[in-house]
Design a protein around this motif. Structure first.
Motif, PDB file in Angstrom:
ATOM      1  N   PRO A 179     -44.106  16.593  -5.093  1.00 21.96           N
ATOM      2  CA  PRO A 179     -42.926  17.397  -5.816  1.00 21.96           C
ATOM      3  C   PRO A 179     -43.029  18.546  -4.785  1.00 21.96           C
ATOM      4  CG  PRO A 179     -45.160  18.015  -6.521  1.00 21.96           C
ATOM      5  CD  PRO A 179     -45.229  17.110  -5.657  1.00 21.96           C
ATOM      6  N   PHE A 180     -41.100  18.608  -5.994  1.00 26.45           N
ATOM      7  CA  PHE A 180     -41.062  20.565  -5.659  1.00 26.45           C
ATOM      8  C   PHE A 180     -40.732  20.361  -4.005  1.00 26.45           C
ATOM      9  CE2 PHE A 180     -43.405  19.765  -9.853  1.00 26.45           C
ATOM     10  CZ  PHE A 180     -42.320  19.999 -10.736  1.00 26.45           C
ATOM     11  N   TYR A 181     -41.338  22.112  -3.539  1.00 29.71           N
ATOM     12  CA  TYR A 181     -41.209  22.930  -2.442  1.00 29.71           C
ATOM     13  C   TYR A 181     -42.172  21.748  -1.376  1.00 29.71           C
ATOM     14  CZ  TYR A 181     -40.169  26.828  -4.795  1.00 29.71           C
ATOM     15  OH  TYR A 181     -39.271  28.005  -5.541  1.00 29.71           O
ATOM     16  N   SER A 182     -42.773  21.140  -1.772  1.00 29.46           N
ATOM     17  CA  SER A 182     -43.319  20.134  -0.764  1.00 29.46           C
ATOM     18  C   SER A 182     -42.241  18.814   0.114  1.00 29.46           C
ATOM     19  CB  SER A 182     -44.205  19.037  -1.153  1.00 29.46           C
ATOM     20  OG  SER A 182     -45.589  19.710  -1.649  1.00 29.46           O
ATOM     21  N   LEU A 183     -41.240  18.351  -1.480  1.00 28.27           N
ATOM     22  CA  LEU A 183     -39.913  17.895  -1.084  1.00 28.27           C
ATOM     23  C   LEU A 183     -39.177  18.301   0.335  1.00 28.27           C
ATOM     24  CD1 LEU A 183     -39.201  15.954  -3.972  1.00 28.27           C
ATOM     25  CD2 LEU A 183     -39.320  14.805  -1.704  1.00 28.27           C
ATOM     26  N   SER A 184     -38.903  20.147  -0.017  1.00 29.02           N
ATOM     27  CA  SER A 184     -38.025  20.664   0.509  1.00 29.02           C
ATOM     28  C   SER A 184     -38.434  21.446   1.977  1.00 29.02           C
ATOM     29  CB  SER A 184     -37.285  21.907   0.312  1.00 29.02           C
ATOM     30  OG  SER A 184     -38.215  23.019  -0.489  1.00 29.02           O
ATOM     31  N   HIS A 185     -39.909  20.887   2.142  1.00 29.46           N
ATOM     32  CA  HIS A 185     -40.046  20.681   3.276  1.00 29.46           C
ATOM     33  C   HIS A 185     -40.235  20.003   4.197  1.00 29.46           C
ATOM     34  CE1 HIS A 185     -41.872  25.215   1.622  1.00 29.46           C
ATOM     35  NE2 HIS A 185     -42.836  25.581   2.604  1.00 29.46           N
ATOM     36  N   GLN A 186     -40.688  19.429   3.267  1.00 22.83           N
ATOM     37  CA  GLN A 186     -40.254  17.498   3.394  1.00 22.83           C
ATOM     38  C   GLN A 186     -38.924  17.321   4.656  1.00 22.83           C
ATOM     39  OE1 GLN A 186     -41.906  15.357   0.663  1.00 22.83           O
ATOM     40  NE2 GLN A 186     -43.534  14.188   1.970  1.00 22.83           N
ATOM     41  N   LEU A 187     -37.899  17.929   3.994  1.00 24.78           N
ATOM     42  CA  LEU A 187     -37.091  17.699   4.557  1.00 24.78           C
ATOM     43  C   LEU A 187     -36.064  18.560   5.350  1.00 24.78           C
ATOM     44  CD1 LEU A 187     -33.250  16.769   3.945  1.00 24.78           C
ATOM     45  CD2 LEU A 187     -33.092  18.387   2.666  1.00 24.78           C
ATOM     46  N   LEU A 188     -36.714  19.826   5.306  1.00 23.58           N
ATOM     47  CA  LEU A 188     -36.282  20.897   6.534  1.00 23.58           C
ATOM     48  C   LEU A 188     -36.937  20.640   7.271  1.00 23.58           C
ATOM     49  CD1 LEU A 188     -36.376  23.990   4.713  1.00 23.58           C
ATOM     50  CD2 LEU A 188     -34.878  23.641   5.976  1.00 23.58           C
ATOM     51  N   TYR A 189     -38.738  19.839   7.619  1.00 22.26           N
ATOM     52  CA  TYR A 189     -38.574  19.487   9.283  1.00 22.26           C
ATOM     53  C   TYR A 189     -37.678  18.483   9.780  1.00 22.26           C
ATOM     54  CZ  TYR A 189     -42.318  17.073  12.291  1.00 22.26           C
ATOM     55  OH  TYR A 189     -43.067  16.956  13.546  1.00 22.26           O
ATOM     56  N   PHE A 190     -37.293  17.799   8.687  1.00 22.03           N
ATOM     57  CA  PHE A 190     -36.434  16.472   9.467  1.00 22.03           C
ATOM     58  C   PHE A 190     -34.630  16.808   9.995  1.00 22.03           C
ATOM     59  CE2 PHE A 190     -39.449  13.377   8.035  1.00 22.03           C
ATOM     60  CZ  PHE A 190     -39.477  12.397   8.502  1.00 22.03           C
ATOM     61  N   MET A 227     -32.241  15.520  -6.640  1.00 19.77           N
ATOM     62  CA  MET A 227     -31.288  15.876  -7.487  1.00 19.77           C
ATOM     63  C   MET A 227     -32.515  15.163  -8.648  1.00 19.77           C
ATOM     64  SD  MET A 227     -28.777  15.857  -8.558  1.00 19.77           S
ATOM     65  CE  MET A 227     -27.688  15.617  -7.216  1.00 19.77           C
ATOM     66  N   LYS A 228     -33.397  14.639  -8.363  1.00 15.79           N
ATOM     67  CA  LYS A 228     -33.433  13.939 -10.202  1.00 15.79           C
ATOM     68  C   LYS A 228     -34.621  15.266 -10.314  1.00 15.79           C
ATOM     69  CE  LYS A 228     -35.418  11.756 -13.241  1.00 15.79           C
ATOM     70  NZ  LYS A 228     -36.719  12.304 -13.971  1.00 15.79           N
ATOM     71  N   THR A 229     -35.274  16.750  -9.345  1.00 18.68           N
ATOM     72  CA  THR A 229     -35.910  18.204 -10.337  1.00 18.68           C
ATOM     73  C   THR A 229     -35.039  18.190 -10.554  1.00 18.68           C
ATOM     74  OG1 THR A 229     -37.560  17.231  -8.053  1.00 18.68           O
ATOM     75  CG2 THR A 229     -37.110  19.431  -8.587  1.00 18.68           C
TER      76      THR A 229
END
Length: 348
Positions: A179-190, A227-229
Motif C-alpha cells: 500500500p501507500f508509500y511502498s507503491l510509490s517507492h516501487q514505482l520510483l525504483y523502476f 489511482m485506487k488509493t
C-alpha cells in the motif's frame, strides 16, 4: 487571436486552459518564494521535488504553444520562474552537501534537473489491475530501499558499478499487494532505473508467473493501484494526514506518463492545500512554538540523524510535502500544454 476562427466550445476550452495555467504558474511562483527563503533548510526529498519541477518547466518552455499573446506572456512567466529556481536550487543542493553529506553522496545523481525525464507520450491506468486485497501496513524497509537505489545509481561505494539488482531488491520492488508509500517507492525504483539507463532490471527473475512481465508492466500495476488509493482518499475525505501520499501519487505516476492522474478537480485540491501566507504545503502552525524546544535538544545531540523522508521547517511547513506538491503542479502544467492546446506547434 488565432483562436477566433474556432467553434465557441473550442474558444471556451482555450480560455479555461489559459486560466488554469495562470493558476498553476501563480501557485508555483509562491512555491519558488518559499524555496528562496528556506533553501538552506529543505531536506533531500523536498529538493528532489523542486528539481523534478525544474525539469518539467524546462521541457514546457521548449514546447510552449505559439497561440496568442496571453500564452506567450505565460511562457515568459515560466522562463522567469526557471531562472529563480536555478539560483535557489544551486544554493539548496550546496546546503545539502554540507548538512547531509552521506545522503548527498548516495543520491547525488538525482540532485540535478537533467536526471529527470519528462513524458512525451501518455498512457492510462487499468482498474482491472487493482489488487483484490492489500496489506494494512507498509511492506518496504526504508534502509533497504535506499540501498537498492544506490545500487542502481552506482553510489553504493566510490566509483561503484551502477545498475546492480540484488534478489532482496528485486523481491521487494516487485512485491504485489503493497500500500501507500511502498507503491510509490516501487514505482520510483523502476523509473530511476530507466532514467539511469539500466536495462533489464528483471533479469534473474525465474518465477513462471512473472515470465511476461516488463518494467512497464510493473509501473502500470503500481499506478493503477495508486489511482485506487487516491480515489479512496477522496471518497473518505482528503485531510492533512493523507494529502502527502495523494500528491506523491500524482507526482510520480504523472512523471511516469499516466495522464489520468491529471484531473482538473485534483489540481483544485492541490491549490487548496497551499499555505497562502508562505507558499508551502503541509503547514502546521502549532509547530512554530514547538521548534524552540526541539532546537535546544538538537544542540545537545549534535550527531542526531536528520530523517530524509520528512523535515518540518521552522514555520511549520513540510519539506517533503512542499517538494511533492510543486513537482505535481509542474506535471499538470506540462500535461495541459502538451495535450490540451489544439493550436500547439513546437518551438523551432
Amino acid at each position: 487571436m488565432r483562436a477566433s476562427w474556432l467553434p465557441l466550445t473550442a474558444v471556451l476550452a482555450l480560455v479555461a486552459r489559459a486560466e488554469m495555467i495562470d493558476d498553476v504558474l501563480s501557485s508555483l511562483s509562491r512555491g519558488a518564494d518559499f524555496l528562496e527563503g528556506q533553501h538552506e533548510h529543505i531536506n533531500l526529498d523536498g529538493v528532489v521535488g523542486y528539481l523534478m519541477l525544474q525539469a518539467e518547466l524546462k521541457a514546457a518552455v521548449q514546447t510552449w504553444p505559439h497561440s496568442d499573446p496571453v500564452s506567450w506572456g505565460q511562457r515568459s512567466s515560466a522562463v522567469g520562474l526557471i531562472r529563480r529556481l536555478d539560483q535557489s536550487l544551486e544554493r539548496a543542493v550546496s546546503a545539502l552537501r554540507q548538512s547531509e553529506p552521506n545522503y548527498y553522496r548516495e543520491f547525488e545523481p538525482l540532485l540535478t534537473w537533467r536526471f529527470w525525464s519528462v513524458p512525451g507520450s501518455w498512457i492510462t491506468t487499468d482498474s482491472s489491475l487493482v489488487y483484490s486485497s492489500t496489506l494494512s501496513s507498509e511492506c518496504y524497509d526504508e534502509q533497504l530501499s535506499d540501498k537498492c537505489l544506490t545500487l542502481l545509481l552506482g553510489t553504493w561505494k566510490q566509483n561503484g558499478t551502477p545498475c546492480i539488482v540484488t534478489k532482496p531488491c528485486r523481491d521487494m520492488m516487485t512485491r504485489f499487494g503493497c500500500p501507500f508509500y511502498s507503491l510509490s517507492h516501487q514505482l520510483l525504483y523502476f523509473m530511476i532505473g530507466g532514467m539511469k539507463g539500466c536495462t533489464n532490471l528483471l533479469k534473474g527473475d525465474t518465477r513462471a508467473s512473472r515470465v511476461n512481465m516488463t518494467e512497464r508492466s510493473y509501473q502500470t500495476i503500481f499506478c493503477s493501484n495508486m489511482m485506487k488509493t487516491n480515489q479512496d482518499i477522496l471518497r473518505d475525505g482528503l485531510s492533512a494526514l493523507n494529502a502527502d501520499i495523494f500528491m506523491e501519487n500524482i507526482l510520480v505516476c504523472g512523471l511516469a506518463g499516466f495522464s489520468d492522474f491529471y484531473k482538473v478537480d485534483w489540481l483544485q485540491h492541490i491549490f487548496r492545500l497551499q499555505d497562502v501566507e508562505v507558499g508551502c504545503f503541509g503547514r502546521d502552525r502549532n509547530v512554530v512554538s514547538e521548534r524552540i524546544g526541539e532546537e535546544l535538544l538538537e544542540q545537545l545531540q549534535p550527531h542526531h540523524r536528520v530523517k530524509r523522508r520528512e523535515k518540518v521547517l521552522h514555520d511549520g511547513c513540510s519539506s517533503h510535502m512542499t517538494g511533492v506538491a510543486v513537482g505535481a503542479l509542474g506535471g499538470f502544467l506540462n500535461y495541459y500544454l502538451q495535450e490540451q492546446d489544439i493550436t500547439k506547434r513546437p518551438l523551432s
